[in-house]
Design an enzyme around this catalytic site. Structure first.
Site, mmCIF file in Angstrom:
data_model
loop_
_atom_site.group_PDB
_atom_site.id
_atom_site.type_symbol
_atom_site.label_atom_id
_atom_site.label_comp_id
_atom_site.label_asym_id
_atom_site.label_seq_id
_atom_site.Cartn_x
_atom_site.Cartn_y
_atom_site.Cartn_z
ATOM 1 N N ILE A 14 0.835 -1.203 0.000
ATOM 2 C CA ILE A 14 0.000 0.000 0.000
ATOM 3 C C ILE A 14 0.872 1.257 0.000
ATOM 4 O O ILE A 14 0.561 2.248 -0.648
ATOM 5 C CB ILE A 14 -0.977 -0.026 1.194
ATOM 6 C CG1 ILE A 14 -1.791 -1.319 1.163
ATOM 7 C CG2 ILE A 14 -1.911 1.188 1.157
ATOM 8 C CD1 ILE A 14 -2.617 -1.597 2.373
ATOM 9 N N ASN A 37 10.092 -6.801 4.463
ATOM 10 C CA ASN A 37 8.973 -7.497 3.810
ATOM 11 C C ASN A 37 8.655 -6.861 2.455
ATOM 12 O O ASN A 37 7.522 -6.855 1.997
ATOM 13 C CB ASN A 37 7.734 -7.435 4.735
ATOM 14 C CG ASN A 37 6.654 -8.398 4.275
ATOM 15 O OD1 ASN A 37 6.944 -9.400 3.602
ATOM 16 N ND2 ASN A 37 5.406 -8.088 4.590
ATOM 17 N N SER A 127 -7.245 -0.793 10.420
ATOM 18 C CA SER A 127 -7.859 -1.940 9.746
ATOM 19 C C SER A 127 -9.259 -2.197 10.278
ATOM 20 O O SER A 127 -9.540 -1.951 11.452
ATOM 21 C CB SER A 127 -6.976 -3.180 9.991
ATOM 22 O OG SER A 127 -7.644 -4.359 9.591
ATOM 23 N N TYR A 152 -2.048 -9.001 16.126
ATOM 24 C CA TYR A 152 -2.004 -8.008 15.044
ATOM 25 C C TYR A 152 -3.152 -7.013 15.209
ATOM 26 O O TYR A 152 -2.935 -5.798 15.252
ATOM 27 C CB TYR A 152 -2.101 -8.687 13.671
ATOM 28 C CG TYR A 152 -2.504 -7.727 12.585
ATOM 29 C CD1 TYR A 152 -3.813 -7.703 12.096
ATOM 30 C CD2 TYR A 152 -1.599 -6.813 12.064
ATOM 31 C CE1 TYR A 152 -4.199 -6.793 11.133
ATOM 32 C CE2 TYR A 152 -1.973 -5.901 11.090
ATOM 33 C CZ TYR A 152 -3.288 -5.899 10.634
ATOM 34 O OH TYR A 152 -3.669 -4.990 9.680
ATOM 35 N N LYS A 156 -3.363 -2.742 16.303
ATOM 36 C CA LYS A 156 -4.088 -1.658 15.603
ATOM 37 C C LYS A 156 -4.959 -0.901 16.594
ATOM 38 O O LYS A 156 -5.011 0.332 16.601
ATOM 39 C CB LYS A 156 -4.948 -2.239 14.473
ATOM 40 C CG LYS A 156 -4.167 -2.789 13.298
ATOM 41 C CD LYS A 156 -3.290 -1.722 12.654
ATOM 42 C CE LYS A 156 -2.494 -2.263 11.485
ATOM 43 N NZ LYS A 156 -1.534 -1.264 10.958
ATOM 44 N N SER A 219 -7.389 -23.437 -1.669
ATOM 45 C CA SER A 219 -8.303 -23.971 -0.652
ATOM 46 C C SER A 219 -9.264 -22.872 -0.232
ATOM 47 O O SER A 219 -8.825 -21.768 0.109
ATOM 48 C CB SER A 219 -7.515 -24.426 0.583
ATOM 49 O OG SER A 219 -6.662 -25.494 0.235
HETATM 50 C C1 WQD Z 1 -10.175 -13.237 2.925
HETATM 51 C C2 WQD Z 1 -11.141 -14.402 2.861
HETATM 52 C C3 WQD Z 1 -10.476 -16.330 4.117
HETATM 53 C C4 WQD Z 1 -6.979 -17.369 1.709
HETATM 54 C C5 WQD Z 1 -6.641 -10.091 6.615
HETATM 55 C C6 WQD Z 1 -6.375 -9.235 7.827
HETATM 56 C C7 WQD Z 1 -6.680 -7.797 7.504
HETATM 57 C C8 WQD Z 1 -5.862 -7.401 6.313
HETATM 58 C C9 WQD Z 1 -6.221 -8.301 5.133
HETATM 59 C C10 WQD Z 1 -3.747 -6.427 6.928
HETATM 60 C C11 WQD Z 1 -11.329 -15.088 4.217
HETATM 61 C C12 WQD Z 1 -10.526 -16.648 2.620
HETATM 62 C C13 WQD Z 1 -8.100 -16.727 2.214
HETATM 63 C C14 WQD Z 1 -7.118 -18.660 1.124
HETATM 64 C C15 WQD Z 1 -9.474 -18.591 1.558
HETATM 65 N N1 WQD Z 1 -4.472 -7.494 6.609
HETATM 66 N N2 WQD Z 1 -9.316 -17.331 2.134
HETATM 67 N N3 WQD Z 1 -8.367 -19.218 1.068
HETATM 68 O O1 WQD Z 1 -8.442 -12.497 6.641
HETATM 69 O O2 WQD Z 1 -10.168 -10.937 5.563
HETATM 70 O O3 WQD Z 1 -8.006 -10.021 6.323
HETATM 71 O O4 WQD Z 1 -5.902 -9.645 5.524
HETATM 72 O O5 WQD Z 1 -4.066 -5.298 7.015
HETATM 73 O O6 WQD Z 1 -6.335 -6.990 8.611
HETATM 74 O O7 WQD Z 1 -7.233 -9.644 8.872
HETATM 75 O O8 WQD Z 1 -8.055 -11.488 4.339
HETATM 76 O O9 WQD Z 1 -7.349 -12.410 2.183
HETATM 77 O O10 WQD Z 1 -6.618 -13.587 4.319
HETATM 78 O O11 WQD Z 1 -9.005 -13.709 3.596
HETATM 79 O O12 WQD Z 1 -10.597 -19.135 1.505
HETATM 80 O O13 WQD Z 1 -6.123 -19.302 0.641
HETATM 81 O O14 WQD Z 1 -10.595 -15.392 1.985
HETATM 82 O O15 WQD Z 1 -11.022 -17.424 4.858
HETATM 83 O O16 WQD Z 1 -12.684 -15.492 4.317
HETATM 84 P P1 WQD Z 1 -8.755 -11.324 5.776
HETATM 85 P P2 WQD Z 1 -7.662 -12.831 3.573
#
Ligand code: WQD
Length: 343
Positions: A14, A37, A127, A152, A156, A219
């Protein structure tokens, strides 16, 4: 003389997109990053897009002396946008002290230095995770904060509280807290984008790597949620739309338009999309068939969340513009670009 903005975490996902938008809006960017990172080659992409290579220093924001040296070397910084933080939810459960140290000490160092160098504004990368699983949807900025479900998310919440306390103790600066929903996609030039290290934790990079044949199968973490198709719902926002919101926030603070010393904005599209809908849309816009399977739920996932972005639309004068189709296509174009370049 262009207004000088410090962007911490400036070579991150970002941070790099926001640097592009700041430079294209006429700001001068001082970018700092510890490169833990991200890759310094991101600066080449920013320069290729904007024609300007940002001023850059490799600095760890938890190192107060190194951070102070940046303010000495680059006088006249008017505002800071703080992206520098550890941000993997799962990793934070395994390494909580790393997360508390990195994310909190970074913030405390910056807030300490700001009054000494006349910095007038602070934008904090927060977030929607602070809301946990909301009782009502969509989420607005007055939705109650829930106890964090990961270190995490807790960092925040604590950072937001620290900023509020510092500003209300008459700190001589204003602050804006930007609560991101789910940032995805890449710059339309495909010259910068998300660079997940190792196996992607987030959905979209895993989708594009599966489509590119790098991962054999995606998955889907659960299809037994209380949602229309059983999979989780999120508010996926184009990273360029998100970046533009930061330019609007800086402009608002520095122009003296802020109505309160600390303002909070949800940055989302206002549109919820399920995991299965993302997969279906991605296949439609790219023509690529995704190999995926339904597996068990991922621990810590919330069921559904999406934003009410009214306040950002009306007060910040910002609105997400990209369709989900354009956003997913930009992620795919970036993945194809990566495939062409040897990282
Ligand atoms: C989105 C959806 C998963 C991977 C996190 C942090 C948030 C921000 C963004 C930093 C969920 C599903 C995911 C996969 C899947 N991070 N999924 N298979 O968890 O909403 O947010 O990342 O700022 O603060 O909490 O994002 O992209 O990990 O997941 O089914 O291989 O996709 O279960 O429902 P999330 P995500």
């Amino acid at each position: 003389m262009a207004t000088r903005i410090l962007v911490t975490g400036g070579t991150g996902y970002i941070g790099s997109h926001t640097t592009v938008e700041l430079q294209q809006a006429g700001y001068e960017v001082v970018s700092i990053d510890n490169l833990s990172n991200s890759n310094i080659k991101v600066l080449d992409g920013i320069e290729a897009i904007t024609g300007v290579r940002p001023l850059f220093e490799q600095v760890d924001c938890t190192d107060m002396q190194a951070l102070k040296a940046v303010f000495e070397k680059y006088p006249g910084i008017k505002a800071i946008i703080n992206f520098a933080a550890s941000k993997a939810v799962g990793e934070s459960v395994q390494k909580p002290l790393l997360y508390y140290r990195n994310n909190l000490v970074t913030l405390l160092n910056l807030l300490d230095l700001m009054p000494r160098y006349g910095v007038e504004g602070f934008v904090f990368s927060s977030s929607c995770t602070v809301y946990g699983q909301p009782d009502h949807l969509p989420v607005n900025e007055d939705t109650p904060i829930k106890p964090a479900t990961s270190p995490y998310g807790n960092t925040k919440q604590i950072c937001e509280e620290i900023i509020n306390d510092a500003v209300h103790a008459e700190a001589p600066y204003k602050a804006v807290l930007l609560r991101y929903f789910n940032p995805i996609g890449a710059h339309p030039s495909a010259l910068i984008g998300e660079l997940p290290l190792g196996v992607p934790q987030n959905l979209i990079p895993f989708v594009t790597q599966t489509a590119a044949g790098i991962r054999p199968c995606l998955s889907v973490f659960g299809d037994d949620y209380n949602t229309p198709d059983g999979s989780c719902i999120r508010d996926y926002i184009h990273v360029v739309d998100l970046a533009k919101a930061h330019v609007a926030a800086v402009g608002r603070m520095l122009s003296g338009k802020s109505e309160k010393p600390v303002e909070v904005f949800n940055l989302g599209t206002g549109r919820g999309l399920s995991v299965l809908e993302v997969i279906d849309t991605f296949q439609k816009v790219t023509g690529v068939k995704l190999n995926y399977k339904i597996v068990g739920r991922r621990e810590g996932d919330i069921e559904q969340v999406w934003a009410d972005p009214t306040r950002a639309n009306q007060v910040l004068g910002w609105k997400a513009q990209s369709t989900v189709e354009e956003t997913l296509l930009s992620a795919w174009r970036w993945q194809q670009h990566l495939g062409e370049t040897k990282e």
